[in-house]
Design a protein around this motif. Structure first.
Motif, PDB file in Angstrom:
ATOM      1  N   ILE A  31       0.876  -1.281  -0.008  1.00 46.37           N
ATOM      2  CA  ILE A  31       0.130  -0.071  -0.138  1.00 46.37           C
ATOM      3  C   ILE A  31       0.944   1.098  -0.036  1.00 46.37           C
ATOM      4  O   ILE A  31       0.423   2.363   0.184  1.00 46.37           O
ATOM      5  CB  ILE A  31      -0.917  -0.035   1.156  1.00 46.37           C
ATOM      6  N   GLY A  32       2.010   1.138  -0.257  1.00 44.73           N
ATOM      7  CA  GLY A  32       3.159   2.265  -0.444  1.00 44.73           C
ATOM      8  C   GLY A  32       3.558   2.914   0.684  1.00 44.73           C
ATOM      9  O   GLY A  32       4.195   4.086   0.763  1.00 44.73           O
ATOM     10  N   ILE A  33       3.433   2.274   1.919  1.00 49.07           N
ATOM     11  CA  ILE A  33       4.103   2.714   3.251  1.00 49.07           C
ATOM     12  C   ILE A  33       5.535   2.136   3.174  1.00 49.07           C
ATOM     13  O   ILE A  33       6.015   0.743   3.099  1.00 49.07           O
ATOM     14  CB  ILE A  33       3.356   2.050   4.482  1.00 49.07           C
ATOM     15  N   LEU A  34       6.493   2.893   3.572  1.00 50.13           N
ATOM     16  CA  LEU A  34       7.848   2.828   3.616  1.00 50.13           C
ATOM     17  C   LEU A  34       8.303   3.213   5.004  1.00 50.13           C
ATOM     18  O   LEU A  34       7.819   4.065   5.593  1.00 50.13           O
ATOM     19  CB  LEU A  34       8.809   3.587   2.735  1.00 50.13           C
ATOM     20  N   PHE A  99       0.640   7.204  16.962  1.00 51.59           N
ATOM     21  CA  PHE A  99       0.060   6.359  16.104  1.00 51.59           C
ATOM     22  C   PHE A  99      -0.238   6.937  14.729  1.00 51.59           C
ATOM     23  O   PHE A  99      -1.065   8.026  14.732  1.00 51.59           O
ATOM     24  CB  PHE A  99      -1.260   5.619  16.319  1.00 51.59           C
ATOM     25  N   PHE A 100       0.201   6.525  13.533  1.00 54.62           N
ATOM     26  CA  PHE A 100      -0.358   6.950  12.359  1.00 54.62           C
ATOM     27  C   PHE A 100      -1.287   5.451  11.878  1.00 54.62           C
ATOM     28  O   PHE A 100      -0.765   4.391  11.684  1.00 54.62           O
ATOM     29  CB  PHE A 100       0.852   6.853  11.117  1.00 54.62           C
ATOM     30  N   ASP A 101      -2.450   5.717  11.529  1.00 58.10           N
ATOM     31  CA  ASP A 101      -3.418   4.796  11.063  1.00 58.10           C
ATOM     32  C   ASP A 101      -3.439   5.288   9.581  1.00 58.10           C
ATOM     33  O   ASP A 101      -3.829   6.217   9.121  1.00 58.10           O
ATOM     34  CB  ASP A 101      -4.778   5.077  11.891  1.00 58.10           C
ATOM     35  N   VAL A 102      -3.336   4.138   8.808  1.00 56.28           N
ATOM     36  CA  VAL A 102      -3.609   4.015   7.298  1.00 56.28           C
ATOM     37  C   VAL A 102      -4.709   3.356   6.735  1.00 56.28           C
ATOM     38  O   VAL A 102      -4.970   2.157   7.221  1.00 56.28           O
ATOM     39  CB  VAL A 102      -2.173   4.012   6.779  1.00 56.28           C
ATOM     40  N   ARG A 103      -5.186   3.761   5.747  1.00 52.80           N
ATOM     41  CA  ARG A 103      -6.187   2.573   5.248  1.00 52.80           C
ATOM     42  C   ARG A 103      -5.596   1.819   4.156  1.00 52.80           C
ATOM     43  O   ARG A 103      -4.908   1.847   3.271  1.00 52.80           O
ATOM     44  CB  ARG A 103      -7.351   3.428   4.327  1.00 52.80           C
ATOM     45  N   GLU A 104      -6.112   0.404   4.668  1.00 54.84           N
ATOM     46  CA  GLU A 104      -5.583  -0.780   3.587  1.00 54.84           C
ATOM     47  C   GLU A 104      -6.479  -0.586   2.209  1.00 54.84           C
ATOM     48  O   GLU A 104      -7.731  -0.470   2.538  1.00 54.84           O
ATOM     49  CB  GLU A 104      -5.855  -1.969   4.153  1.00 54.84           C
ATOM     50  N   HIS A 105      -5.954  -0.791   1.121  1.00 59.55           N
ATOM     51  CA  HIS A 105      -6.780  -0.946   0.000  1.00 59.55           C
ATOM     52  C   HIS A 105      -6.507  -2.391  -0.690  1.00 59.55           C
ATOM     53  O   HIS A 105      -5.451  -2.745  -0.551  1.00 59.55           O
ATOM     54  CB  HIS A 105      -6.198   0.380  -0.996  1.00 59.55           C
ATOM     55  N   PRO A 106      -7.665  -3.016  -0.915  1.00 63.12           N
ATOM     56  CA  PRO A 106      -9.155  -2.468  -1.233  1.00 63.12           C
ATOM     57  C   PRO A 106      -9.872  -2.888   0.080  1.00 63.12           C
ATOM     58  O   PRO A 106     -11.250  -2.257  -0.012  1.00 63.12           O
ATOM     59  CB  PRO A 106      -9.387  -3.323  -2.453  1.00 63.12           C
TER      60      PRO A 106
END
Length: 176
Positions: A31-34, A99-106
């Protein structure tokens, strides 16, 4: 940095909210997180990463109740609103945690990224995310930017779904 699926149990956003389901580096990369861990005693390595990724500018942000005073609760609430940016969001944690919360796709599931001193996190432009402090109520972070420093959140809504940066982000996921 440790990542896991958010448990979605109502309550204080600053609590761990660990569902017990860890998230692998492969899922984060998909999902593009580094992310990197660079001890704060070795901050010179940040310059190397900044050069490799064309980050030209930086500043430091400190979030504490003492520092923000009466604006503290409103700022925390605004950081926790689901949003995206038209630029990468790059944070190197100098002190404290959050905390950073990120949306998983899809799936649209929340992935919680727990960051502490020495963690460097890069969120791609167009990813839906939010931020909160943890129960320690303090974080100091170096913010890195490709161009002029700016932090413009675009809250999630029908207009963000068609935002060119969001569309490009989603296209990048289908290519990888």
């Amino acid at each position: 940095m440790r990542a896991f699926y958010f448990d979605n149990i109502p309550g204080d956003q600053r609590l761990l909210h660990d569902s017990g389901n860890p998230v692998s580096d492969d899922i984060l990369k998909s999902i593009g997180i580094l992310h990197w861990h660079i001890p704060t005693s070795q901050q010179a390595q940040i310059d190397t990463v900044a050069e490799e990724r064309s980050y030209k500018n930086r500043d430091t942000i400190t979030i504490t109740k003492q520092g923000l005073g009466d604006l503290y609760e409103a700022k925390l609430k605004s950081f926790f609103e689901e949003h995206m940016h038209e630029d990468e969001e790059i944070r190197y944690i100098l002190e404290g945690s959050g905390f950073f919360d990120v949306r998983e796709h899809p799936s649209d599931s929340w992935i919680r990224c727990q960051v502490d001193a020495g963690d460097l996190l890069v969120l791609p432009a167009g990813i839906y995310h939010r931020f909160t402090l943890d129960e320690k109520n303090m974080i100091k972070a170096l913010r890195l930017f490709k161009d002029e420093p700016k932090w413009t959140p675009i809250n999630r809504g029908s207009s963000t779904d068609v935002n060119p940066y969001r569309v490009d982000y989603l296209k990048s996921l289908t290519v990888n």
